[in-house]
Design a protein around this motif. Structure first.
Motif, PDB file in Angstrom:
ATOM      1  N   THR A   9       0.802  -1.220   0.000  1.00 24.96           N
ATOM      2  CA  THR A   9       0.000   0.000   0.000  1.00 24.96           C
ATOM      3  C   THR A   9       0.841   1.279   0.000  1.00 24.96           C
ATOM      4  OG1 THR A   9      -1.826  -1.145   1.114  1.00 24.96           O
ATOM      5  CG2 THR A   9      -1.798   1.265   1.232  1.00 24.96           C
ATOM      6  N   PRO A  10       1.909   1.400   0.814  1.00 24.40           N
ATOM      7  CA  PRO A  10       2.705   2.638   0.782  1.00 24.40           C
ATOM      8  C   PRO A  10       3.403   2.878  -0.555  1.00 24.40           C
ATOM      9  CG  PRO A  10       3.205   1.360   2.755  1.00 24.40           C
ATOM     10  CD  PRO A  10       2.376   0.489   1.871  1.00 24.40           C
ATOM     11  N   LEU A  11       3.556   1.836  -1.374  1.00 20.97           N
ATOM     12  CA  LEU A  11       4.166   2.044  -2.691  1.00 20.97           C
ATOM     13  C   LEU A  11       3.337   3.016  -3.525  1.00 20.97           C
ATOM     14  CD1 LEU A  11       5.283  -1.587  -3.678  1.00 20.97           C
ATOM     15  CD2 LEU A  11       6.732   0.314  -2.955  1.00 20.97           C
ATOM     16  N   GLY A  12       2.016   2.995  -3.336  1.00 20.41           N
ATOM     17  CA  GLY A  12       1.171   3.929  -4.061  1.00 20.41           C
ATOM     18  C   GLY A  12       1.508   5.369  -3.726  1.00 20.41           C
ATOM     19  N   GLY A  13       1.724   5.628  -2.428  1.00 20.43           N
ATOM     20  CA  GLY A  13       2.090   6.973  -2.024  1.00 20.43           C
ATOM     21  C   GLY A  13       3.434   7.402  -2.566  1.00 20.43           C
ATOM     22  N   MET A  14       4.387   6.471  -2.615  1.00 21.18           N
ATOM     23  CA  MET A  14       5.714   6.798  -3.134  1.00 21.18           C
ATOM     24  C   MET A  14       5.675   7.060  -4.638  1.00 21.18           C
ATOM     25  SD  MET A  14       7.476   6.998  -0.534  1.00 21.18           S
ATOM     26  CE  MET A  14       6.938   6.721   1.155  1.00 21.18           C
ATOM     27  N   VAL A  15       4.887   6.271  -5.366  1.00 19.59           N
ATOM     28  CA  VAL A  15       4.744   6.510  -6.805  1.00 19.59           C
ATOM     29  C   VAL A  15       4.133   7.882  -7.045  1.00 19.59           C
ATOM     30  CG1 VAL A  15       3.491   5.764  -8.873  1.00 19.59           C
ATOM     31  CG2 VAL A  15       4.637   4.077  -7.433  1.00 19.59           C
ATOM     32  N   TRP A  16       3.155   8.239  -6.233  1.00 19.73           N
ATOM     33  CA  TRP A  16       2.554   9.568  -6.367  1.00 19.73           C
ATOM     34  C   TRP A  16       3.569  10.667  -6.079  1.00 19.73           C
ATOM     35  CZ3 TRP A  16       1.783  13.179  -2.374  1.00 19.73           C
ATOM     36  CH2 TRP A  16       1.049  14.305  -2.745  1.00 19.73           C
ATOM     37  N   ARG A  17       4.334  10.517  -5.010  1.00 17.68           N
ATOM     38  CA  ARG A  17       5.295  11.555  -4.638  1.00 17.68           C
ATOM     39  C   ARG A  17       6.376  11.731  -5.698  1.00 17.68           C
ATOM     40  NH1 ARG A  17       5.397  13.399   0.526  1.00 17.68           N
ATOM     41  NH2 ARG A  17       3.984  12.410   2.010  1.00 17.68           N
ATOM     42  N   ILE A  18       6.870  10.636  -6.237  1.00 15.66           N
ATOM     43  CA  ILE A  18       8.015  10.703  -7.141  1.00 15.66           C
ATOM     44  C   ILE A  18       7.600  11.061  -8.561  1.00 15.66           C
ATOM     45  CG2 ILE A  18       9.863   9.324  -8.188  1.00 15.66           C
ATOM     46  CD1 ILE A  18       9.945   7.714  -5.550  1.00 15.66           C
ATOM     47  N   ALA A  19       6.539  10.441  -9.063  1.00 16.55           N
ATOM     48  CA  ALA A  19       6.210  10.554 -10.482  1.00 16.55           C
ATOM     49  C   ALA A  19       5.108  11.561 -10.797  1.00 16.55           C
ATOM     50  CB  ALA A  19       5.822   9.180 -11.032  1.00 16.55           C
ATOM     51  N   PHE A  20       4.068  11.650  -9.939  1.00 18.13           N
ATOM     52  CA  PHE A  20       2.880  12.408 -10.336  1.00 18.13           C
ATOM     53  C   PHE A  20       2.675  13.705  -9.554  1.00 18.13           C
ATOM     54  CE2 PHE A  20       1.963   8.039 -11.641  1.00 18.13           C
ATOM     55  CZ  PHE A  20       1.613   8.252 -12.965  1.00 18.13           C
ATOM     56  N   ARG A  21       3.167  13.783  -8.359  1.00 15.61           N
ATOM     57  CA  ARG A  21       2.991  15.009  -7.589  1.00 15.61           C
ATOM     58  C   ARG A  21       3.594  16.230  -8.281  1.00 15.61           C
ATOM     59  NH1 ARG A  21       5.432  15.960  -1.534  1.00 15.61           N
ATOM     60  NH2 ARG A  21       4.444  17.973  -1.087  1.00 15.61           N
ATOM     61  N   PRO A  22       4.812  16.131  -8.838  1.00 12.48           N
ATOM     62  CA  PRO A  22       5.373  17.314  -9.516  1.00 12.48           C
ATOM     63  C   PRO A  22       4.610  17.710 -10.774  1.00 12.48           C
ATOM     64  CG  PRO A  22       7.104  15.711  -8.968  1.00 12.48           C
ATOM     65  CD  PRO A  22       5.794  15.028  -8.787  1.00 12.48           C
ATOM     66  N   LEU A  23       3.758  16.811 -11.298  1.00 11.94           N
ATOM     67  CA  LEU A  23       3.033  17.082 -12.546  1.00 11.94           C
ATOM     68  C   LEU A  23       1.534  17.152 -12.312  1.00 11.94           C
ATOM     69  CD1 LEU A  23       4.967  14.535 -14.792  1.00 11.94           C
ATOM     70  CD2 LEU A  23       5.307  17.016 -14.716  1.00 11.94           C
ATOM     71  N   ALA A  24       1.134  17.549 -11.111  1.00 17.39           N
ATOM     72  CA  ALA A  24      -0.287  17.504 -10.760  1.00 17.39           C
ATOM     73  C   ALA A  24      -1.152  18.350 -11.675  1.00 17.39           C
ATOM     74  CB  ALA A  24      -0.474  17.946  -9.307  1.00 17.39           C
ATOM     75  N   ASP A  25      -0.612  19.432 -12.204  1.00 15.67           N
ATOM     76  CA  ASP A  25      -1.401  20.328 -13.044  1.00 15.67           C
ATOM     77  C   ASP A  25      -1.141  20.134 -14.539  1.00 15.67           C
ATOM     78  OD1 ASP A  25      -2.642  21.620 -10.853  1.00 15.67           O
ATOM     79  OD2 ASP A  25      -0.833  22.823 -10.534  1.00 15.67           O
ATOM     80  N   ALA A  26      -0.446  19.057 -14.897  1.00 14.61           N
ATOM     81  CA  ALA A  26      -0.164  18.793 -16.310  1.00 14.61           C
ATOM     82  C   ALA A  26      -1.427  18.296 -17.006  1.00 14.61           C
ATOM     83  CB  ALA A  26       0.962  17.773 -16.438  1.00 14.61           C
ATOM     84  N   SER A  27      -1.360  18.225 -18.339  1.00 17.25           N
ATOM     85  CA  SER A  27      -2.507  17.757 -19.113  1.00 17.25           C
ATOM     86  C   SER A  27      -2.686  16.252 -18.950  1.00 17.25           C
ATOM     87  CB  SER A  27      -2.312  18.098 -20.590  1.00 17.25           C
ATOM     88  OG  SER A  27      -1.239  17.344 -21.138  1.00 17.25           O
TER      89      SER A  27
END
Length: 345
Positions: A132-150
């Motif tokens: 379960t914590p892997l989901g949070g890490m994937v979000w932090r590393i890959a998707f959080r910096p691009l939250a407002d991207a298309s």
């Protein structure tokens, strides 16, 4: 095909569809809250099955080292960013503690427990706690910096994350496959049908989780906040709902659903490091049936997809996957004709 064979195929389709329903709901959840078409959802399924398989052998799962590595990378990058914003050392230390606390605790517990071969249900809980914590890490590393991207950019990143997680699965789990023991070895006869205990568990667990998710989104304040983020991200921000917290929660919940699906699927087939892709893709197809916005329709589409797969495998086993994925074409055609002027916002 007589009635008994049709009944057996229908039962098999409903059983597989119950698992696809969980993955479809996770896909709809992530897209609704974060606008991410999350391709690697099936990797969590594989990680869950492989983690339990290594626990069964008395080995420390590769998930431990993968989780610690991703946690260290996330802490390092976020600490550098905080220092650049002028945060003091103790503020950064508190942030690192909040990020790394649970991953370190569950990893240490897993390293201690693995050689002792605890009961199966304990191993299952540890597996959920690790994946379960892997989901949070994937979000932090890959998707959080691009939250407002298309949506297109997020989709491209999602495909890249899929390849990375598949490669990491080979590194941390190896090429060997695992088939886990059933959680319930009982068998039941229902006329010409024979139900295994594992099938009953799969159906009950899927129905129970779908019901709990419905109660969560409809009755709890936190679930309503996630729904608000899904309906209108800007409006949610205006009324004080953190879209960042919503995104992290959605990824954690999706990883939990994937890990649980891996525990349910593991006793029915041998799972390899790359087995999750096809399973997750079928959940994605079921989510597309629902237009990526309706949880009940996603569950219904998943059951229908399971039936198509089951009967298709009986009629033409060599073309089973072709039949399953071709079924998405009329749905896409119908939706394109129904909404010809739809544009991304």
């Amino acid at each position: 095909m007589d009635a008994s064979i049709a009944g057996i195929l229908a039962l098999d389709g409903v059983t597989n569809g119950a698992v696809y329903a969980l993955l479809a709901i996770a896909t709809v959840l992530l897209f609704s809250v974060t606008r991410v078409l999350f391709i690697p959802q099936g990797e969590y399924v594989a990680y869950g099955a492989l983690t339990l398989g290594m626990f069964q052998l008395g080995q420390t799962p590769g998930t431990v080292w993968l989780l610690l590595a991703l946690t260290a990378f996330a802490c390092l990058t976020e600490s550098v960013a905080l220092f650049r914003r002028g945060q003091d050392f103790f503020a950064v230390l508190r942030h690192v503690r909040s990020v790394a606390g649970w991953p370190v605790i569950i990893s240490m517990l897993s390293v201690w427990a693995a050689p002792k071969l605890p009961p199966l249900w304990v191993q299952a809980l540890l597996t959920l706690g690790l994946v379960t914590p892997l989901g949070g890490m994937v979000w932090r590393i890959a998707f959080r910096p691009l939250a407002d991207a298309s949506v297109l950019v997020l989709l491209i990143v999602s495909v890249g994350v899929h390849f990375v997680l598949t490669g990491l699965g080979l590194v941390f789990f190896g090429a060997e496959g695992y088939r886990n023991p059933s959680f319930w070895d009982e068998r039941f006869s229902l006329g010409a049908l024979s139900l295994s205990g594992q099938t009953v568990i799969m159906l009950l667990a899927s129905v129970a989780l779908i019901a709990m998710l419905w109660l969560f989104f409809e009755r709890s304040l936190y679930g309503k906040a996630l729904n608000a983020t899904a309906v209108n991200r800007l409006g949610a921000r205006i009324v004080g709902i953190s879209t960042e917290t919503a995104g992290r929660s959605a990824f954690l919940l999706a990883a939990f659903i994937g890990a649980l699906s891996g525990l349910l699927v593991g006793p029915t087939t041998t799972i390899f490091y790359d087995s999750g892709f096809l399973i997750g893709l079928k959940g994605f197809v079921a989510a597309v049936f629902a237009g990526l916005h309706s949880y009940p329709l996603a569950a219904l589409g998943a059951v229908l997809l399971g039936m198509v797969e089951s009967f298709g495998a009986f009629q033409a086993s060599a073309f089973k996957e072709v039949i399953v994925f071709t079924s998405i074409l009329p749905v896409l055609l119908w939706r394109s004709l129904r909404h010809p002027d739809h544009e991304e916002h």
